[in-house]
Design an enzyme around this catalytic site. Sequence first.
Site, PDB file in Angstrom:
ATOM      1  N   GLU A 110      -0.551 -19.446   7.306  1.00 47.56           N
ATOM      2  CA  GLU A 110       0.556 -18.712   7.927  1.00 47.56           C
ATOM      3  C   GLU A 110       0.216 -18.366   9.378  1.00 47.56           C
ATOM      4  OE1 GLU A 110       2.907 -14.502   6.897  1.00 47.56           O
ATOM      5  OE2 GLU A 110       1.004 -15.002   5.940  1.00 47.56           O
ATOM      6  N   CYS A 128       3.330 -16.762   2.059  1.00 52.47           N
ATOM      7  CA  CYS A 128       2.581 -15.560   1.671  1.00 52.47           C
ATOM      8  C   CYS A 128       3.329 -14.614   0.733  1.00 52.47           C
ATOM      9  CB  CYS A 128       2.120 -14.829   2.927  1.00 52.47           C
ATOM     10  SG  CYS A 128       0.746 -13.686   2.597  1.00 52.47           S
ATOM     11  N   LYS A 177       9.951 -17.315   6.591  1.00 54.78           N
ATOM     12  CA  LYS A 177       9.437 -16.456   5.525  1.00 54.78           C
ATOM     13  C   LYS A 177      10.577 -15.613   4.994  1.00 54.78           C
ATOM     14  CE  LYS A 177       5.510 -13.340   4.615  1.00 54.78           C
ATOM     15  NZ  LYS A 177       4.283 -12.780   5.214  1.00 54.78           N
TER      16      LYS A 177
END
Length: 684
Positions: free
Chosen positions: A53, A178, A122
């Site tokens: 990330e 994540c 994300k």
Amino acid sequence: MISFFTPYRHDFVRIAACVPRIEVADPTFNADRTLELLRQGHQERIALMVFPELGISAYAIDDLLHQDALLKAVEHALSRLAEESADLFPAFVVGAPLRLDGRLYNAAVVIHAGRILGVVPKAYLPNYREFYERRHFAPGASIREQMITLAGLQVPFGVDLLFRSAGSCAFTFHVEICEDMWVPQPPSTTAALAGAEILLNLSASNITIGKAEDRRLLCGSQSMRCIAAYAYSAAGPGESTTDLAWDGHGGIFEDGLRLAETGRFPPDSTMAVADIDLGRLRQERMRRVTFRDCADELKVVPGNFRIVPLHLDAPEEALALRRPIERFPYVPADPAKLAENCYEAYNIQVQGLAKRLQATRTEKVVIGVSGGLDSTQALLVCCRAMDKLGLPRTNILAYTLPGFATSEGTKGNAWALMRALGVTASEIDIRPAARQVLKDLGHPFAEGEPAYDVTFENVQAGLRTDYLFRLANHHRGIVVGTGDLSELGLGWCTYGVGDQMSHYNVNASVAKTLIQHLIRFVAASGDVDEDTANILYAILATEISPELVPQDASGQIQSTEAMIGPYALQDFNLYYLTRYGFRPSKIAYLSWQAWRDKEAGTWPPNIPETSHRAYELGEIKKWLRVFLSRFFTSQFKRTAMPNGPKISSGGSLSPRGDWRAPSDAGPGIWLAELEDGVPDAESS
């Protein structure tokens, strides 16, 4: 033509979870390190690589994320990555902060063959404890059907993207970032229901005590629920340690199995590499009908996603397989796991028999004891079941039934075991009755000729069963069967006799390779005394034989494995044919990978040294041919098999359970695929 000796020929695809060394807020340095791993991936013929990330900018840079100079440098680095990877084999995903419509997104950028294919934001931004991503980023959970301009091109942007290879290396993958994995319903769940087979997670994930195991739990469970591969990459060396630390934890999981993992706290760039078995995942999704039911219930269809195409052709050259293959699929190599499996298997057998005795209001069992592995394990189960029910072991009526080829060694072991366990032990010599039957049949043996044909063998086997069933009638008991899963698979059991027929068979779902360890488990458990344990070890050391034909002039006994093949190979074949439905050429490839090197891989504890041998491809093909021929033509025996508890997730052959098949099917197409798909030797 793709080589037989490459995993890509057998439905595997090679992927990597990458952890490059980075420098804080230095996109040029970070792109350089990314390219180094990409070139390594090209050399190793890795098809898909995932990076951490925000790996192009670094993750822990706080308000520098809002600096125009940095964001421009990131965009330039992405353009450079696309250009300089144009001739490289892998598709790859890197993390970067990207601007769109006055907002900044924590994004994953998918690149292949010189092109940026798409960008995934994300979905969920953590803003608790040490995280405050909403200070810098906009959430992406609701972004669909949008485009973004990168490297001068408009590309798809949103959480509604699936990436699909249309080449000979065909697979579909999805990307999340994540925190997306830590929420109650990760985006990858819906993506898997829509067809994604490989799920990628770009993470930073600082390390705290115990967090690595949390990651393993989440990745493994998500891969199992989604029947998918899950590759996870986290930030490593070079990230800012102002207030946090990073362990560079990357891992690859497949349907709950951890295939590969990076060393933690690496000093430099590293990656975990594994070959994902897409064939296994596709078979599992096809079999588990609830997977599709869930998709239907949630109204998930491929149309919910935009499909972004790419083209990957499988490498044709021979490559080493990058994943562990258990030599004994019914017997895990890990000692702790094996001990747990033996405990569970033994107690499943005991519980099954105890319940059958309660249900039939029966207090006695009748069992034939040969001094071999199967009857030994069945007798141990009978003893434990009687103990569990509070009944005396003398209610176990155990008989040794010597025939024309019974050796003094096995007969002695049978008697020693029966006495040591405190059961009611008896002996019935079946030879007089067998001679009479053979005489009635007009068989040459009755006239003194050494005619050791199938009739000669089956008269003995049949008489043993006749005696046991009539003894059960006489004593108001039930016959406990002894035949195991391997024998049922190979048809190595006479129709209607004790290794196929009984009132209840405790061994019916236990492979031969596992039965040996169950006996060792009891011997080492402390439930038997030292003398009994020594008897069990003596039985374990005895060569497997049906003892139906006398020794030849040289003293050679009738060897089971010489006729039907090594149980180590045949249990391997049975597992992959029935559990996953693999084609014979793939089974042969996996067997060759597992067995070609005597020293490679791991062995379950206490495997006899005689089992520590290698098998060449020609041998593997030969015995697989034998297995296929016997397996299909023996279905009629399995259709009529008695009750017995399922033991292993590897499956059973019960017609009421895991394996339902017609008795009329032949092995023709499987044998043809074996001959066409497998060379006769490694050099072919």
